[in-house]
Motif scaffolding. Sequence first.
Motif, PDB file in Angstrom:
ATOM      1  N   VAL A 290       0.961  -1.103  -0.027  1.00 51.92           N
ATOM      2  CA  VAL A 290       0.100  -0.148  -0.051  1.00 51.92           C
ATOM      3  C   VAL A 290       0.811   1.211   0.144  1.00 51.92           C
ATOM      4  O   VAL A 290       1.742   1.351   0.943  1.00 51.92           O
ATOM      5  CB  VAL A 290      -1.018  -0.102   1.276  1.00 51.92           C
ATOM      6  N   LEU A 291       0.663   1.951  -0.939  1.00 49.91           N
ATOM      7  CA  LEU A 291       1.606   3.252  -1.099  1.00 49.91           C
ATOM      8  C   LEU A 291       0.727   4.490  -0.863  1.00 49.91           C
ATOM      9  O   LEU A 291      -0.344   4.477  -0.844  1.00 49.91           O
ATOM     10  CB  LEU A 291       2.035   3.326  -2.456  1.00 49.91           C
ATOM     11  N   THR A 292       1.587   5.461  -0.178  1.00 50.02           N
ATOM     12  CA  THR A 292       0.971   6.801  -0.115  1.00 50.02           C
ATOM     13  C   THR A 292       0.425   7.581  -1.463  1.00 50.02           C
ATOM     14  O   THR A 292       0.979   6.927  -2.546  1.00 50.02           O
ATOM     15  CB  THR A 292       1.870   7.783   0.583  1.00 50.02           C
ATOM     16  N   ALA A 293      -0.344   8.268  -1.554  1.00 53.18           N
ATOM     17  CA  ALA A 293      -0.567   9.026  -2.781  1.00 53.18           C
ATOM     18  C   ALA A 293       0.836   9.580  -3.485  1.00 53.18           C
ATOM     19  O   ALA A 293       0.888   9.361  -4.549  1.00 53.18           O
ATOM     20  CB  ALA A 293      -1.554  10.292  -2.492  1.00 53.18           C
ATOM     21  N   LYS A 294       1.552  10.306  -2.660  1.00 49.88           N
ATOM     22  CA  LYS A 294       2.663  10.706  -3.451  1.00 49.88           C
ATOM     23  C   LYS A 294       3.780   9.493  -3.558  1.00 49.88           C
ATOM     24  O   LYS A 294       4.502   9.430  -4.927  1.00 49.88           O
ATOM     25  CB  LYS A 294       3.589  11.378  -2.166  1.00 49.88           C
ATOM     26  N   GLY A 295       3.659   8.333  -3.027  1.00 49.69           N
ATOM     27  CA  GLY A 295       4.444   7.063  -3.543  1.00 49.69           C
ATOM     28  C   GLY A 295       4.053   6.685  -4.764  1.00 49.69           C
ATOM     29  O   GLY A 295       4.443   6.090  -5.652  1.00 49.69           O
ATOM     30  N   ALA A 296       2.592   6.373  -4.806  1.00 49.08           N
ATOM     31  CA  ALA A 296       1.972   5.940  -5.891  1.00 49.08           C
ATOM     32  C   ALA A 296       2.007   6.990  -7.224  1.00 49.08           C
ATOM     33  O   ALA A 296       2.458   6.327  -8.301  1.00 49.08           O
ATOM     34  CB  ALA A 296       0.307   5.823  -5.675  1.00 49.08           C
ATOM     35  N   ALA A 297       2.197   8.231  -6.957  1.00 48.91           N
ATOM     36  CA  ALA A 297       2.446   9.162  -8.007  1.00 48.91           C
ATOM     37  C   ALA A 297       3.891   8.716  -8.552  1.00 48.91           C
ATOM     38  O   ALA A 297       4.193   8.887  -9.791  1.00 48.91           O
ATOM     39  CB  ALA A 297       2.293  10.513  -7.828  1.00 48.91           C
ATOM     40  N   THR A 298       4.999   8.624  -7.581  1.00 48.10           N
ATOM     41  CA  THR A 298       6.091   8.484  -8.036  1.00 48.10           C
ATOM     42  C   THR A 298       6.325   7.125  -8.943  1.00 48.10           C
ATOM     43  O   THR A 298       6.844   7.290  -9.773  1.00 48.10           O
ATOM     44  CB  THR A 298       7.212   8.504  -6.834  1.00 48.10           C
ATOM     45  N   ARG A 299       5.772   5.989  -8.256  1.00 43.55           N
ATOM     46  CA  ARG A 299       5.886   4.980  -8.864  1.00 43.55           C
ATOM     47  C   ARG A 299       5.370   5.063 -10.475  1.00 43.55           C
ATOM     48  O   ARG A 299       5.836   4.431 -11.356  1.00 43.55           O
ATOM     49  CB  ARG A 299       5.251   3.820  -7.919  1.00 43.55           C
ATOM     50  N   GLN A 300       4.105   5.640 -10.573  1.00 44.57           N
ATOM     51  CA  GLN A 300       3.585   5.695 -11.783  1.00 44.57           C
ATOM     52  C   GLN A 300       4.413   6.489 -12.842  1.00 44.57           C
ATOM     53  O   GLN A 300       4.461   6.310 -14.017  1.00 44.57           O
ATOM     54  CB  GLN A 300       2.036   6.327 -11.459  1.00 44.57           C
ATOM     55  N   ARG A 301       5.091   7.645 -12.233  1.00 42.11           N
ATOM     56  CA  ARG A 301       6.071   8.550 -13.120  1.00 42.11           C
ATOM     57  C   ARG A 301       6.929   7.427 -13.754  1.00 42.11           C
ATOM     58  O   ARG A 301       7.478   7.593 -14.775  1.00 42.11           O
ATOM     59  CB  ARG A 301       6.265   9.610 -12.385  1.00 42.11           C
ATOM     60  N   ILE A 302       7.523   6.617 -12.841  1.00 44.14           N
ATOM     61  CA  ILE A 302       8.555   5.798 -13.297  1.00 44.14           C
ATOM     62  C   ILE A 302       8.107   4.778 -14.392  1.00 44.14           C
ATOM     63  O   ILE A 302       8.616   4.536 -15.393  1.00 44.14           O
ATOM     64  CB  ILE A 302       9.294   4.908 -12.248  1.00 44.14           C
ATOM     65  N   VAL A 303       6.905   4.264 -14.162  1.00 47.78           N
ATOM     66  CA  VAL A 303       6.355   3.209 -14.956  1.00 47.78           C
ATOM     67  C   VAL A 303       5.998   3.973 -16.488  1.00 47.78           C
ATOM     68  O   VAL A 303       6.459   3.340 -17.566  1.00 47.78           O
ATOM     69  CB  VAL A 303       5.195   2.727 -14.548  1.00 47.78           C
ATOM     70  N   ASP A 304       5.429   5.281 -16.438  1.00 52.21           N
ATOM     71  CA  ASP A 304       5.047   6.041 -17.655  1.00 52.21           C
ATOM     72  C   ASP A 304       6.272   6.266 -18.219  1.00 52.21           C
ATOM     73  O   ASP A 304       6.226   6.524 -19.601  1.00 52.21           O
ATOM     74  CB  ASP A 304       4.291   6.842 -17.288  1.00 52.21           C
ATOM     75  N   GLY A 305       7.332   6.685 -17.661  1.00 55.03           N
ATOM     76  CA  GLY A 305       8.637   7.223 -18.134  1.00 55.03           C
ATOM     77  C   GLY A 305       9.240   5.919 -19.031  1.00 55.03           C
ATOM     78  O   GLY A 305       9.621   6.005 -19.913  1.00 55.03           O
ATOM     79  N   ALA A 306       9.115   4.741 -18.287  1.00 54.87           N
ATOM     80  CA  ALA A 306       9.779   3.732 -18.888  1.00 54.87           C
ATOM     81  C   ALA A 306       9.089   3.064 -20.174  1.00 54.87           C
ATOM     82  O   ALA A 306       9.767   2.694 -21.002  1.00 54.87           O
ATOM     83  CB  ALA A 306       9.845   2.411 -17.747  1.00 54.87           C
ATOM     84  N   ALA A 307       7.755   3.204 -20.028  1.00 50.73           N
ATOM     85  CA  ALA A 307       6.738   2.801 -21.201  1.00 50.73           C
ATOM     86  C   ALA A 307       6.989   3.645 -22.528  1.00 50.73           C
ATOM     87  O   ALA A 307       7.438   3.162 -23.393  1.00 50.73           O
ATOM     88  CB  ALA A 307       5.350   2.882 -20.875  1.00 50.73           C
ATOM     89  N   LEU A 308       7.347   4.827 -22.006  1.00 47.92           N
ATOM     90  CA  LEU A 308       7.679   5.754 -23.180  1.00 47.92           C
ATOM     91  C   LEU A 308       8.945   5.383 -23.590  1.00 47.92           C
ATOM     92  O   LEU A 308       9.210   5.647 -25.163  1.00 47.92           O
ATOM     93  CB  LEU A 308       7.730   7.312 -22.665  1.00 47.92           C
ATOM     94  N   LEU A 309       9.927   5.462 -23.018  1.00 44.38           N
ATOM     95  CA  LEU A 309      11.179   4.900 -23.577  1.00 44.38           C
ATOM     96  C   LEU A 309      11.207   3.582 -24.443  1.00 44.38           C
ATOM     97  O   LEU A 309      11.791   3.708 -25.389  1.00 44.38           O
ATOM     98  CB  LEU A 309      12.296   4.747 -22.349  1.00 44.38           C
ATOM     99  N   ILE A 310      10.493   2.750 -23.740  1.00 45.84           N
ATOM    100  CA  ILE A 310      10.479   1.215 -24.696  1.00 45.84           C
ATOM    101  C   ILE A 310       9.833   1.471 -25.964  1.00 45.84           C
ATOM    102  O   ILE A 310       9.968   0.842 -26.749  1.00 45.84           O
ATOM    103  CB  ILE A 310       9.880   0.141 -23.389  1.00 45.84           C
TER     104      ILE A 310
END
Length: 199
Positions: free
Chosen positions: A5-25
Amino acid sequence: MEERVLTAKGAATRQRIVDGAALLIREQGVVNVGLDDIRAATATSKSQLFHYFPEGKADLMLAVARREAEQVIAEQMPQLGDLTTWRKWQAWRRRVLKMYDEQRDGCALSALVGQLGLGDATTRQIVGDLLDRWLEYLVDGVEALRASGEIDRSVDPVRAATAILTAVNGGATMLVATDRITYLETALTEAIDDLRRPR
């Protein structure tokens, strides 16, 4: 692995990493993208990345696969969720063609299947679940047309929806291979028009 379970800030950070990785791929291909590339693109420290993805790239690639699977459905909404009239089917067809024409080999489906691959059982499950959800929307749409009398009641919803889904995926694959959308346009139009052909 249990979901934390992530905090709202943690969830946003995790999503930012996933979105960035998806774009690079999408842009460079999974084999050309390393964790350092993802860290640089997302302004993420090594400790942050491993905090959210303890198994490193394997964890992150699964998160990207789930994200891309969600994108495939999300990019077709709201039309895909409301295939209740012939006019709405045509609106969905136009949306799909426009979407793939704009994205070409940068589409979520191409990234999911072509870039991330199906060698991992979990990734295959993600793709299978995506196709099942997508098919369910199409089956509901065919059933709605039958119920309203816009198509013959002898049309088999599952067979018809399967043909339409196959037309999209086959046409999208050929678009990526040839950079020509005519395959997708012809296959999808024919599969949908077949719903109204005399039985």
